[in-house]
Scaffold this active site. Structure first.
Site, PDB file in Angstrom:
ATOM      1  N   ASP A 289     -14.366 -22.075 -34.065  1.00 11.88           N
ATOM      2  CA  ASP A 289     -14.480 -23.435 -34.554  1.00 11.88           C
ATOM      3  C   ASP A 289     -14.454 -24.344 -33.322  1.00 11.88           C
ATOM      4  O   ASP A 289     -14.231 -23.906 -32.189  1.00 11.88           O
ATOM      5  CB  ASP A 289     -13.347 -23.758 -35.539  1.00 11.88           C
TER       6      ASP A 289
HETATM    7  C1  GLC Z   1     -15.161 -28.853 -37.168  1.00 12.94           C
HETATM    8  C2  GLC Z   1     -14.874 -28.065 -38.426  1.00 12.94           C
HETATM    9  C3  GLC Z   1     -15.896 -27.023 -38.753  1.00 12.94           C
HETATM   10  C4  GLC Z   1     -17.266 -27.489 -38.297  1.00 12.94           C
HETATM   11  C5  GLC Z   1     -17.247 -27.582 -36.792  1.00 12.94           C
HETATM   12  C6  GLC Z   1     -18.581 -28.112 -36.250  1.00 12.94           C
HETATM   13  O1  GLC Z   1     -14.003 -29.033 -36.425  1.00 12.94           O
HETATM   14  O2  GLC Z   1     -13.598 -27.461 -38.510  1.00 12.94           O
HETATM   15  O3  GLC Z   1     -15.860 -26.802 -40.160  1.00 12.94           O
HETATM   16  O4  GLC Z   1     -18.272 -26.557 -38.710  1.00 12.94           O
HETATM   17  O5  GLC Z   1     -16.183 -28.376 -36.309  1.00 12.94           O
HETATM   18  O6  GLC Z   1     -18.752 -29.426 -36.667  1.00 12.94           O
END
Ligand code: GLC
Length: 732
Positions: A289
Site C-alpha cells: 500500500d
Molecule cells: C491508499 C489506500 C489504498 C490505495 C492506495 C493508492 O493509501 O490505502 O487503498 O489503493 O493508497 O491510492
C-alpha cells in the site's frame, strides 16, 4: 573443402546478422508468456529489475506544457505509475517516452483507485452489497473498467474486500460489509467485471484484491492502527474473500497497512508467501500500500528504510508503492546478501507476467476515442442507476406510508442532503464529477413533476449547531402532506483516514428531525451515508426510513422512483446497524454467549437496531417450508434444499434468499449462523418462485482451523431460509 568452409562462413555470418537483427523472443507475440518473461528477465540489469518492481505516480495535472517536467519526475525504467489524470493522450506520451528511452522497451503499468466507478459512479461498495446482485456488480465494474481503460489505465486498486464490523472505521464504505461469504461473492464478481474473460481483452484491466489482510479489524476503528487478528478468525473470516478473488483470477493483491497481531500485513511472510503464493499458488504480484513498506519503521518492525525493504521483499511484497524504498536500497541489500537475487527475480517475473497477460508489450498504447464518447453513456448510466435502485434498503414503512399515495399533493423536502450533489457520490469516487450527479430535489421534481408540489428547505447544515433554518423547514412541513427528510453524512466522513468516535449523526440533524416531527405530518427519513448509523434518536420519529447509501451518479433518481412506487425496494443490509456506538462490534455471525440471556447491556436492548440481511419490500412474500432431499447425509453426499416463495402482495418484486447454516455443537464454537449461499430472483405479484441450495458438505459445512486445515464434523446442523429452520444430520 574450401567451398564448404566458405559456405559455413557465410552461414555463420548470416546467423550473426540474423541474431543481431532478429526480434528478441520477449517481443515475439507468438511466444508463450512464460518464455517471454524468462527471456526478458535474463536480459535485464539489476537496476532495471529494481525499477521494474517500483511504483511512482504522475498525472496530478495533465497540463501539456509541463509534460516534459513530468518525464523528468518519472524515473527511467519505472515498472508502474499511479495515474491521477484521466487523459489517455498524456498517458501515451509517458508510455512512448518510457518505451523509446528505456533499453529494453518495457511498458509501464498504469494503475489507479477505481473503486466504484471511474466517471460513471456506482453506489459505494457497502451499498452495492445490499443489492445481493453479483451479476449487476459485475456489469457495473465492467463499465468502470471500460471508462478506466479508455482513460489510460491498465489496473485498478480494487475490489476492496476487507470484512468490516466496526463502523467507526471509515473504510467500511469501501468493502462489501460484515460477512465473509458476501465479500467473497462480490470479490469474484468484481474481478470478473474488471478483468473480463481475458486480461488482454479490449476493456479489461487488472484487478487488485485489497487490503490483504485483516485491515477491517483496525483497533477501535482507528485507521492504520494495530489489528489483533487471531489465526482462527484470519482463516475463518478475513482470508476467504481473498481466496475467492484469487480463484476468480485476480492479477494482483495489495498488502495492508495494518498489523496482523504483531507482524504487519506488508511484512508478513505467512500471509504473503506461505498462504498466498505457496498454498494458493497465486502467480500474480503483490503491491504494497502507499508507503506501507516505509511504515514498517513506525510500526516497530524495522529500524531503517533498508531493513523495511528487506523485510517487505523477503515476506512477499513484490512491488513497492511510491516510497522509493526498493529503488534506493535493494542494490545494497543484494550486495549484503540480505535479499536474494532469486527473490528479486521472482518479483520481477510476477510483474512482467501481468504486463504480458495484459498485452501491454504488444499494445502498449491506449486507443484514443473522443472524450465525449468515453464516459457516461446511456447504457452505462442505466447500469449504475439500477445498481443504486437495488442497493436501496427500506428499513421502516409504518402503515405502508410508502410508496407515496396519489393523495399527496405537497411534499416538504428538507435536510442537508436534499439539494446536494457532492455527497451523494461518496468517497473514493475517482473522476466522478458531482455536477453530473442528480440531487434528490431535482430527481423528485423530475419524478413527481406537476402532479405534486415539492417545497424545499435545507433546515440545517451537516453539523454546524445552527438552527436558524429550522423555522423555514417547520413551515414547509406544516404546509405539506408529507415530509421527506434527507439526513446523513458528508462523503468526507467515510473513506480512508476518516475514523469517527461515534456513528450517531451530529445533534443538529437530530434536532431538525424533532422540530419537523412536531409539525405533525408524516415523516419519511431518507439516509445517505457511507457507514451504518446510530439512528436510535431518529427512528421513533420516522414513519418510514429509506437507506440510499451514497448512490453515485444516479443521485436522487432511484430514491424518487422508490418513493413514487416505480421501483420496489429490494435491498437487504450488508452490515448490521448497531443501536449505539457502544454496541460495536455487533454482527449477525457472532458466537453464542455462555449465558445467552445474561451479560446483556443494562442501559439499552442487546439487539441491534437492524441485523445484517434486514430489508422490507412494498410487497409481501410468503415463504414455504424448506424441503430437504434427505434428513441426513454422509460427508461424501450432497444435500438439496428448496424453498418456495410466493409474492402475496400487489407489486412485483425481487427477493434475495439468504441461506444460513448453524452447527450448534462442534469441536470449536461456531457462529450462531453463517451465510453460505444467496440468490436474488424476480417474483411477480401473485406468483411463486422456487429457490434451491445444493449443500456440498466440504464447501458449506466444514470450517478451517487456526492454520487453515478444513474440518468436517459429523453431527446435527440447521439450515435457515427466511424464518424457516430445518434440522439435518451429517454422518461420517
Ligand atoms: C491508499 C489506500 C489504498 C490505495 C492506495 C493508492 O493509501 O490505502 O487503498 O489503493 O493508497 O491510492
Amino acid at each position: 573443402m574450401k567451398k564448404s568452409i566458405l559456405f559455413l562462413g557465410i552461414l555463420a555470418s548470416v546467423q550473426i546478422v540474423n541474431a543481431q537483427t532478429a526480434t528478441p523472443l520477449y517481443k515475439s507475440k507468438n511466444a508463450s508468456i512464460e518464455s517471454r518473461v524468462n527471456d526478458l528477465l535474463k536480459r535485464m540489469t539489476l537496476k532495471e529489475k529494481i525499477f521494474q518492481i517500483s511504483q511512482g505516480f504522475t498525472g496530478g495535472n495533465n497540463n501539456a506544457n509541463n509534460n516534459s517536467a513530468r518525464f523528468k519526475d518519472i524515473p527511467d525504467g519505472i515498472g508502474s505509475l499511479i495515474y491521477f489524470s484521466d487523459d489517455p493522450v498524456y498517458r501515451n506520451d509517458v508510455q512512448k517516452h518510457a518505451m523509446e528511452t528505456s533499453r529494453l522497451g518495457i511498458p509501464i503499468l498504469f494503475g489507479y483507485d477505481v473503486i466504484h466507478g471511474f466517471r460513471t459512479i456506482a453506489p459505494v461498495s457497502l451499498g452495492q452489497a445490499c443489492s445481493f446482485n453479483t451479476d449487476l456488480v459485475t456489469k457495473a465494474d465492467a463499465v468502470a473498467a471500460k471508462e478506466a481503460k479508455l482513460s489510460g489505465l491498465d489496473w485498478t486498486f480494487s475490489p476492496m474486500i476487507d470484512v468490516a464490523r466496526d463502523p467507526r472505521w471509515g473504510r467500511v464504505m469501501e468493502g462489501y460489509g460484515e460477512d465473509s461469504y458476501t465479500n467473497a461473492r462480490f470479490a469474484a464478481a468484481a474481478v470478473k467485471g474488471y478483468q473480463g474473460d481475458k486480461l488482454n481483452d479490449k476493456y479489461s484491466i487488472a484487478a487488485c484484491l485489497k487490503h490483504y489482510v485483516g485491515y477491517g479489524l483496525s483497533e477501535g476503528g482507528r485507521d492504520y492502527h494495530y489489528a489483533d487478528v487471531s489465526p482462527q478468525s484470519l482463516w475463518e473470516t478475513y482470508l476467504p474473500p481473498y481466496q475467492a478473488g484469487i480463484k476468480a483470477g485476480a492479477a494482483t493483491v495489495m498488502s495492508s497497512f495494518n498489523d496482523i497481531s504483531g507482524i504487519p500485513g506488508s511484512a508478513n511472510y505467512y500471509t504473503l508467501t506461505t498462504i498466498l503464493k505457496d498454498r494458493w499458488k497465486f502467480n500474480g504480484f503483490v503491491i504494497s500500500d502507499w508507503g506501507s513498506v516505509e511504515q514498517l519503521i513506525p510500526q516497530g518492525v524495522a529500524a531503517t528504510r533498508a531493513e523495511a525493504g528487506q523485510k517487505a521483499l523477503n515476506a512477499g511484497v513484490d512491488m513497492d508503492m511510491t516510497d522509493k524504498v526498493y529503488e534506493e536500497n535493494l542494490a545494497q541489500l543484494i550486495k549484503d546478501k540480505k535479499v536474494s537475487m532469486t527473490r528479486v527475480d521472482d518479483a520481477v517475473k510476477r510483474v512482467l507476467r501481468v504486463k504480458f497477460e495484459l498485452g501491454l508489450f504488444d499494445q502498449p498504447y491506449t486507443t484514443i476515442i473522443d472524450s465525449s464518447k468515453r464516459y457516461l453513456n446511456t447504457n452505462d448510466k442505466a447500469i449504475g442507476e439500477q445498481l443504486a435502485e437495488e442497493s436501496i434498503v427500506l428499513l421502516k414503512n409504518e402503515k405502508n406510508i410508502l410508496p407515496l399515495k396519489s393523495e399527496v399533493k405537497t411534499i416538504a423536502l428538507i435536510g442537508p442532503l436534499a439539494k446536494n450533489q457532492e455527497d451523494l457520490v461518496g468517497s473514493w469516487s475517482a473522476h466522478g464529477d458531482p455536477k453530473e450527479t442528480i440531487s434528490i430535489l431535482d430527481a423528485m421534481q423530475n419524478q413527481f413533476g406537476s402532479k405534486v408540489k415539492i417545497s424545499y428547505a435545507r433546515g440545517c447544515d451537516f453539523e454546524k449547531p445552527e438552527t436558524s433554518g429550522f423555522d423555514e423547514a417547520v413551515t414547509a412541513a406544516k404546509n405539506a402532506d408529507v415530509v421527506v427528510l434527507c439526513l446523513g453524512e458528508k462523503r468526507a466522513w467515510t473513506g480512508e483516514n476518516t475514523s469517527r468516535s461515534t456513528i450517531a449523526l451530529p445533534s443538529v440533524q437530530e434536532k431538525l428531525m424533532e422540530a419537523v416531527r412536531a409539525a405533525g405530518k408524516p415523516v419519511v427519513l431518507v439516509l445517505s451515508n457511507g457507514r451504518p448509523l446510530d439512528i436510535s434518536a431518529l427512528e421513533p420519529k420516522a414513519d418510514a426510513i429509506v437507506e440510499i447509501w451514497q448512490p453515485g451518479t444516479a443521485g436522487g433518481t432511484p430514491l424518487a422512483k422508490v418513493l413514487d412506487g416505480k421501483v420496489n425496494p429490494s435491498g437487504k443490509l450488508s452490515i448490521t446497524f448497531p443501536r449505539s456506538t457502544g454496541q460495536i462490534p455487533i454482527y449477525y455471525s457472532m458466537r453464542q454467549s455462555a449465558r445467552p440471556t445474561s451479560g446483556l447491556y443494562q442501559d439499552i436492548p442487546t439487539e441491534p437496531l437492524y441485523w445484517f440481511g434486514y430489508g422490507l419490500s412494498y410487497t409481501t412474500y410468503q415463504y414455504g417450508a424448506v424441503k430437504l432431499s434427505s434428513a441426513s447425509i454422509h460427508k461424501n453426499q450432497k444435500l438439496v434444499a428448496t424453498v418456495e416463495v410466493e409474492n402475496t402482495g400487489a407489486m412485483n418484486g425481487k427477493e434475495t434468499m439468504l441461506w444460513y447454516i448453524s452447527h450448534p455443537a462442534a469441536s470449536i464454537s461456531r457462529p450462531m449462523k453463517e451465510l453460505k449461499f444467496f440468490e436474488k430472483k424476480q417474483i411477480d405479484a401473485g406468483k411463486k418462485v422456487s429457490y434451491q441450495f445444493e449443500i456440498d458438505p466440504m464447501r458449506d459445512l466444514a470450517f478451517p482451523d487456526a492454520d487453515g486445515k478444513l474440518h468436517l464434523e459429523a453431527g446435527t446442523y440447521y439450515l435457515m431460509a427466511g424464518k424457516e429452520k430445518v434440522k439435518f444430520e451429517l454422518k461420517d
